[in-house]
Design a protein around this motif. Structure first.
Motif, PDB file in Angstrom:
ATOM      1  N   ARG A  76      37.169 -50.524 -50.442  1.00  0.00           N
ATOM      2  CA  ARG A  76      38.298 -50.775 -51.333  1.00  0.00           C
ATOM      3  C   ARG A  76      38.628 -49.529 -52.166  1.00  0.00           C
ATOM      4  O   ARG A  76      37.737 -48.855 -52.674  1.00  0.00           O
ATOM      5  CB  ARG A  76      37.998 -51.956 -52.262  1.00  0.00           C
ATOM      6  CG  ARG A  76      39.193 -52.367 -53.126  1.00  0.00           C
ATOM      7  CD  ARG A  76      38.932 -53.651 -53.868  1.00  0.00           C
ATOM      8  NE  ARG A  76      38.829 -54.792 -52.972  1.00  0.00           N
ATOM      9  CZ  ARG A  76      39.861 -55.439 -52.450  1.00  0.00           C
ATOM     10  NH1 ARG A  76      41.101 -55.021 -52.696  1.00  0.00           N
ATOM     11  NH2 ARG A  76      39.679 -56.483 -51.669  1.00  0.00           N
ATOM     12  N   GLY A  77      39.924 -49.228 -52.284  1.00  0.00           N
ATOM     13  CA  GLY A  77      40.381 -48.132 -53.116  1.00  0.00           C
ATOM     14  C   GLY A  77      40.320 -46.760 -52.473  1.00  0.00           C
ATOM     15  O   GLY A  77      40.675 -45.764 -53.098  1.00  0.00           O
ATOM     16  N   ARG A  78      39.908 -46.700 -51.176  1.00  0.00           N
ATOM     17  CA  ARG A  78      39.771 -45.400 -50.522  1.00  0.00           C
ATOM     18  C   ARG A  78      40.914 -45.157 -49.541  1.00  0.00           C
ATOM     19  O   ARG A  78      41.546 -46.096 -49.054  1.00  0.00           O
ATOM     20  CB  ARG A  78      38.438 -45.336 -49.759  1.00  0.00           C
ATOM     21  CG  ARG A  78      37.230 -45.540 -50.632  1.00  0.00           C
ATOM     22  CD  ARG A  78      35.954 -45.556 -49.820  1.00  0.00           C
ATOM     23  NE  ARG A  78      35.710 -44.291 -49.145  1.00  0.00           N
ATOM     24  CZ  ARG A  78      34.675 -44.084 -48.324  1.00  0.00           C
ATOM     25  NH1 ARG A  78      33.800 -45.044 -48.098  1.00  0.00           N
ATOM     26  NH2 ARG A  78      34.517 -42.914 -47.750  1.00  0.00           N
ATOM     27  N   THR A  79      41.167 -43.889 -49.241  1.00  0.00           N
ATOM     28  CA  THR A  79      42.077 -43.505 -48.166  1.00  0.00           C
ATOM     29  C   THR A  79      41.261 -42.711 -47.158  1.00  0.00           C
ATOM     30  O   THR A  79      40.664 -41.689 -47.509  1.00  0.00           O
ATOM     31  CB  THR A  79      43.242 -42.651 -48.684  1.00  0.00           C
ATOM     32  OG1 THR A  79      43.980 -43.420 -49.649  1.00  0.00           O
ATOM     33  CG2 THR A  79      44.170 -42.260 -47.541  1.00  0.00           C
ATOM     34  N   LEU A  80      41.208 -43.170 -45.936  1.00  0.00           N
ATOM     35  CA  LEU A  80      40.315 -42.595 -44.939  1.00  0.00           C
ATOM     36  C   LEU A  80      41.108 -41.723 -43.961  1.00  0.00           C
ATOM     37  O   LEU A  80      41.679 -42.206 -42.988  1.00  0.00           O
ATOM     38  CB  LEU A  80      39.577 -43.716 -44.195  1.00  0.00           C
ATOM     39  CG  LEU A  80      38.852 -44.729 -45.106  1.00  0.00           C
ATOM     40  CD1 LEU A  80      38.281 -45.870 -44.285  1.00  0.00           C
ATOM     41  CD2 LEU A  80      37.758 -44.045 -45.904  1.00  0.00           C
ATOM     42  N   ASP A  81      41.151 -40.418 -44.239  1.00  0.00           N
ATOM     43  CA  ASP A  81      41.846 -39.456 -43.394  1.00  0.00           C
ATOM     44  C   ASP A  81      40.872 -38.803 -42.411  1.00  0.00           C
ATOM     45  O   ASP A  81      39.681 -38.630 -42.721  1.00  0.00           O
ATOM     46  CB  ASP A  81      42.498 -38.360 -44.233  1.00  0.00           C
ATOM     47  CG  ASP A  81      43.665 -38.872 -45.072  1.00  0.00           C
ATOM     48  OD1 ASP A  81      44.375 -39.764 -44.583  1.00  0.00           O
ATOM     49  OD2 ASP A  81      43.834 -38.381 -46.204  1.00  0.00           O
ATOM     50  N   ASN A  82      41.392 -38.409 -41.231  1.00  0.00           N
ATOM     51  CA  ASN A  82      40.618 -37.651 -40.237  1.00  0.00           C
ATOM     52  C   ASN A  82      39.251 -38.270 -39.961  1.00  0.00           C
ATOM     53  O   ASN A  82      38.229 -37.591 -39.930  1.00  0.00           O
ATOM     54  CB  ASN A  82      40.436 -36.200 -40.703  1.00  0.00           C
ATOM     55  CG  ASN A  82      41.763 -35.496 -40.884  1.00  0.00           C
ATOM     56  OD1 ASN A  82      42.612 -35.534 -40.001  1.00  0.00           O
ATOM     57  ND2 ASN A  82      41.951 -34.884 -42.040  1.00  0.00           N
ATOM     58  N   ALA A  83      39.245 -39.567 -39.778  1.00  0.00           N
ATOM     59  CA  ALA A  83      37.981 -40.284 -39.560  1.00  0.00           C
ATOM     60  C   ALA A  83      38.119 -41.240 -38.387  1.00  0.00           C
ATOM     61  O   ALA A  83      39.216 -41.692 -38.053  1.00  0.00           O
ATOM     62  CB  ALA A  83      37.583 -41.043 -40.817  1.00  0.00           C
ATOM     63  N   PHE A  84      36.992 -41.526 -37.761  1.00  0.00           N
ATOM     64  CA  PHE A  84      36.918 -42.585 -36.745  1.00  0.00           C
ATOM     65  C   PHE A  84      36.198 -43.746 -37.424  1.00  0.00           C
ATOM     66  O   PHE A  84      35.032 -43.632 -37.789  1.00  0.00           O
ATOM     67  CB  PHE A  84      36.146 -42.110 -35.509  1.00  0.00           C
ATOM     68  CG  PHE A  84      36.381 -42.963 -34.288  1.00  0.00           C
ATOM     69  CD1 PHE A  84      35.997 -44.297 -34.245  1.00  0.00           C
ATOM     70  CD2 PHE A  84      37.008 -42.424 -33.165  1.00  0.00           C
ATOM     71  CE1 PHE A  84      36.223 -45.073 -33.122  1.00  0.00           C
ATOM     72  CE2 PHE A  84      37.243 -43.198 -32.033  1.00  0.00           C
ATOM     73  CZ  PHE A  84      36.842 -44.519 -32.012  1.00  0.00           C
ATOM     74  N   LYS A  96      43.263 -57.110 -44.509  1.00  0.00           N
ATOM     75  CA  LYS A  96      44.430 -56.356 -44.966  1.00  0.00           C
ATOM     76  C   LYS A  96      43.979 -55.126 -45.748  1.00  0.00           C
ATOM     77  O   LYS A  96      44.521 -54.025 -45.571  1.00  0.00           O
ATOM     78  CB  LYS A  96      45.317 -57.240 -45.830  1.00  0.00           C
ATOM     79  CG  LYS A  96      46.579 -56.531 -46.325  1.00  0.00           C
ATOM     80  CD  LYS A  96      47.409 -57.441 -47.207  1.00  0.00           C
ATOM     81  CE  LYS A  96      48.630 -56.706 -47.751  1.00  0.00           C
ATOM     82  NZ  LYS A  96      49.428 -57.561 -48.666  1.00  0.00           N
ATOM     83  N   MET A  97      42.966 -55.304 -46.607  1.00  0.00           N
ATOM     84  CA  MET A  97      42.435 -54.181 -47.381  1.00  0.00           C
ATOM     85  C   MET A  97      41.916 -53.090 -46.462  1.00  0.00           C
ATOM     86  O   MET A  97      42.208 -51.905 -46.645  1.00  0.00           O
ATOM     87  CB  MET A  97      41.307 -54.669 -48.302  1.00  0.00           C
ATOM     88  CG  MET A  97      40.640 -53.600 -49.152  1.00  0.00           C
ATOM     89  SD  MET A  97      39.273 -52.738 -48.318  1.00  0.00           S
ATOM     90  CE  MET A  97      38.035 -54.031 -48.247  1.00  0.00           C
ATOM     91  N   PHE A  98      41.171 -53.466 -45.419  1.00  0.00           N
ATOM     92  CA  PHE A  98      40.609 -52.474 -44.498  1.00  0.00           C
ATOM     93  C   PHE A  98      41.705 -51.741 -43.734  1.00  0.00           C
ATOM     94  O   PHE A  98      41.712 -50.509 -43.660  1.00  0.00           O
ATOM     95  CB  PHE A  98      39.663 -53.154 -43.515  1.00  0.00           C
ATOM     96  CG  PHE A  98      39.207 -52.243 -42.402  1.00  0.00           C
ATOM     97  CD1 PHE A  98      38.223 -51.293 -42.621  1.00  0.00           C
ATOM     98  CD2 PHE A  98      39.788 -52.310 -41.131  1.00  0.00           C
ATOM     99  CE1 PHE A  98      37.820 -50.431 -41.620  1.00  0.00           C
ATOM    100  CE2 PHE A  98      39.390 -51.463 -40.124  1.00  0.00           C
ATOM    101  CZ  PHE A  98      38.399 -50.520 -40.373  1.00  0.00           C
ATOM    102  N   LEU A  99      42.642 -52.467 -43.162  1.00  0.00           N
ATOM    103  CA  LEU A  99      43.683 -51.858 -42.331  1.00  0.00           C
ATOM    104  C   LEU A  99      44.590 -50.922 -43.128  1.00  0.00           C
ATOM    105  O   LEU A  99      45.138 -49.971 -42.573  1.00  0.00           O
ATOM    106  CB  LEU A  99      44.515 -52.947 -41.648  1.00  0.00           C
ATOM    107  CG  LEU A  99      43.777 -53.795 -40.604  1.00  0.00           C
ATOM    108  CD1 LEU A  99      44.667 -54.925 -40.113  1.00  0.00           C
ATOM    109  CD2 LEU A  99      43.293 -52.949 -39.433  1.00  0.00           C
TER     110      LEU A  99
END
Length: 351
Positions: free
Chosen positions: A222-230, A245-248
């Motif tokens: 929660r609260g994160r933005t996951l860039d350049n990750a698998f 919804k939070m995860f996606l």
């Protein structure tokens, strides 16, 4: 139905691999297709009704092609080919076999073993977010992990993030000693096992220390933005719609995500809606998403697991059908009982 007798040539050096220990695979083919196989040197004579002899020939030729490529034939190979031919579906395990995703630390190649798994792997390659839906033993987590490690090694992503909801499977673990990581580790153990087998324990620990591999409960997202990750979300059937919804909506630029789950093994309270089930309904028409549906045919564990999955599936369908048939009767009974209660209340009020 006319009988057919044909002879196929299988070199002796491949026969032990194709026939199995004590000719176990040949006996399975004979029993399943109702044909007779007679072996003399390189020649294998197939006798039986014409359609089944042709099917047996296709199965044996496919096993021969696999053996020529250096594969050790397994029960799963034989049973899968038989199930496909019984349904008159054509499949080429040789074509699937050439798709090597990665190698384990011991050098064993990791590759799809069924058409369903191949379709799943192809969707992961081509889609930004892939949903893998299917029963236990279909390789959802393991193949996704292999794809993640391959992308990481090829510098397609900068890190791997593995997550799953921390929900007990039908029992309470109670108080767990240790720090926060020690408390959540039991829920994440399957992910650790797959990582260690593919990457090796030393490489895994080294990348964890650098922050390049993260294994964490879903609540940590929660609260994160996951860039350049698998990113892999495992056991997604145990998420709520809000968690899903939070995860996606965490997924950022340059990232790829795989969401795995088995809708027949939900550990949520009976009154709760599965986030995975909800997401399938809401997002099924979004083009950038891929949905891979695996079945009991794609189970690659012990053959008994395939039979167990199939038996539960049949039982659940029968129970669902019985509930549908009993539904109108049950609702009429309820209506009748309500009417009686209303009458009794009316009589009491008149008094």
């Amino acid at each position: 139905m006319s009988l057919l007798e044909i002879v196929i040539d299988i070199p002796i050096q491949h026969q032990k691999n194709i026939f199995g220990q004590f000719d176990a695979y040949i006996k399975t083919i004979e029993k399943t297709l109702g044909v007779t196989l007679v072996i003399r040197d390189n020649d294998i004579k197939l006798v039986g009704n014409e359609p089944n002899v042709i099917k047996a020939k296709e199965v044996i030729n496919e096993l021969y092609e696999l053996s020529k490529k250096g594969n050790t034939i397994t029960d799963q190979n034989v049973n899968y080919l038989l199930s496909m031919t019984m349904d008159d579906k054509t499949t080429s395990l040789v074509e699937i076999d050439s798709d090597i995703i990665a190698h384990t630390i011991s050098g064993k190649p990791i590759k799809p073993k069924t058409m369903g798994q191949k379709a799943y792997v192809d969707l992961i390659r081509n889609k930004m977010i892939t949903f893998g839906i299917g029963p236990a033993g279909t390789g959802k987590t393991y193949l996704a992990m292999a794809m993640a490690i391959t992308a990481f090694r090829n510098d397609e992503v900068n890190r791997i993030i593995l997550t799953r909801p921390a929900i007990e499977a039908g029992e309470k673990l109670g108080f767990l000693p240790g720090d926060l990581q020690s408390k959540v580790d039991p829920y994440l153990r399957p992910l650790y096992d797959a990582l260690n087998q593919i990457m090796g324990n030393e490489a895994f620990l080294r990348n964890v220390e650098k922050g390049l591999i993260e294994v964490a409960p879903l609540a940590y997202m929660r609260g994160r933005t996951l860039d350049n990750a698998f990113i892999i979300l495992d056991e997604a059937q145990n998420t709520t719609p809000e968690q899903m919804k939070m995860f996606l909506t965490r997924i950022g630029y340059g990232s790829k995500a795989v969401v795995n789950g088995d809708l027949t093994q939900k550990d949520l309270p009976s009154s709760s809606v599965s986030g995975l089930e909800h997401a399938i309904k809401v997002l099924s028409k979004v083009d950038e998403l891929g949905f891979a549906y695996l079945s009991d045919r794609d189970v690659v564990r012990h053959p008994l697991v395939q039979k167990i999955v199939r038996a539960y599936d049949i039982y659940d369908k029968n129970q669902s059908q019985k509930r549908k048939e009993a539904g109108p009767k049950f609702s009429r009974k309820l209506t009748s009982n309500r009417g009686k209660r209303s009458d009794s209340r009316g009589k009491k009020s008149n008094r």
